[in-house]
Design a protein around this motif. Sequence first.
Motif: not given
Length: 402
Positions: A311-316, A277-279, A2-9, A343-352
């Motif tokens: 699922a969010a990048g600078y185009a978002d 603002w979420k992804t 129903t919605i893209r994986s980057c959205w604003v509530e 443009m459409d994605m980014a990477v986060v460190d979730v090691t911890e």
Amino acid sequence: MTIRSCWVEICTRTLEENFRFLLTLAAPHAELMAVLKADAYGHSITLCGPAVVRAGARWLGVACVEEGVAARALCPEARVLVFCGAFPGQGAAVVRHDLTAVVWQPWQLDELEGAARAAGIAAGSVPVHLEIDTGMSRQGITPENLGPEGAGVGALLGRFTPESPLRLEGVMTHLFAADEADGRVTEAQLGLLDEALGKVKAAGLDPEWLNVGASASLLAGEAARIAALGARYGMKTMMRPGLALYGVIPDFDPQFEPQEPPSMTAARSQLHPVMQWKTRVAGVRSISAGAVVGYNGTFVATEPMRLALVAAGYADGLDRRFGNRFSLLVHGARAPLVGRISMDMAVVDVTEIEGVEPGDEVVILGTQGGETITAFDHAETTGTIPWEVFTRIGARVPRVAV
Ligand SMILES: *Cc1c(COP(=O)(O)O)cnc(C)c1O
């Protein structure tokens, strides 16, 4: 899906509560216009227009005629003020959609008069608000140019004859340093406004509204002072909050803090952000020491790590300057962005962070668990202001009411 994986509530109930709180700061001195320009500061005019009207807004403020037409379709009963006025060829739309243009140049009056005459509109039935330039040198006419003695531009007030289809309904100005503690700039601006109002009255005109002050002046408790000026000319006062409506308090000059006015203290507990603002996590992987992350390998793992792709990048609107400099919230904890933002994605460190899985919600702006990321956090990292943070969220990011 129903919605893209980057959205604003957008919490429209919070928006309504914010507006009602701001009304208490304005009362009994001023009426409030809800500022909905730039798609309601990126919050969606479609969601926010009807909500502020439900909360009691009778006036909406937009930047341009196109936004005014959108506001009119959503809020048929509201008055809609167009801050930047009508450009050549837009007079007909102003008249047809019952918008109210801000004016300060003779050609703007020509445009509106022409459109009103073409539509066969009766004298005095197209209201306009005259902008006074009280020192910002942006838009508006200076008090100096307004007088009957002024040639050319000075003839502006003479245009509001009983035969004209236009009616001078309001006089407005924009305070450009209302967040400065000593208030000297505002004092000088109100002095110039006073001079302009004197000239308007001397020209035999009797506008109903004095239209002055945005979020900073309202929160600083300036409603009474502005209304006192209006009252001297028999005018009602209107203030125009934008940012505060969306639950963000402008940063004041730090000297202001020790003797913060009660209106500001109340605002800190009563105003709440309208937007989150979420992804989502799109994938999780492990990398070994020495692996690089993202374009040009600007991040190098010095030990084994777990990474989550989001699922969010600078185009978002996820600012490219966040790469290696900002964190998002995953499972209520701060997960640093590693490598460049794509443009459409980014990477986060979730090691911890334990147990992160594809589909998990990630907060870019807002609260998760005990952690919050504010528009100021974004703005500080990229060297801008919350206004720009909101208005840069990409058009492809759906805004959903919650
Ligand atoms: C944007 C704007 C406002 C609202 O300003 P905030 O600082 O967001 O409250 C008010 N008046 C005018 C003319 C504006 O352009």
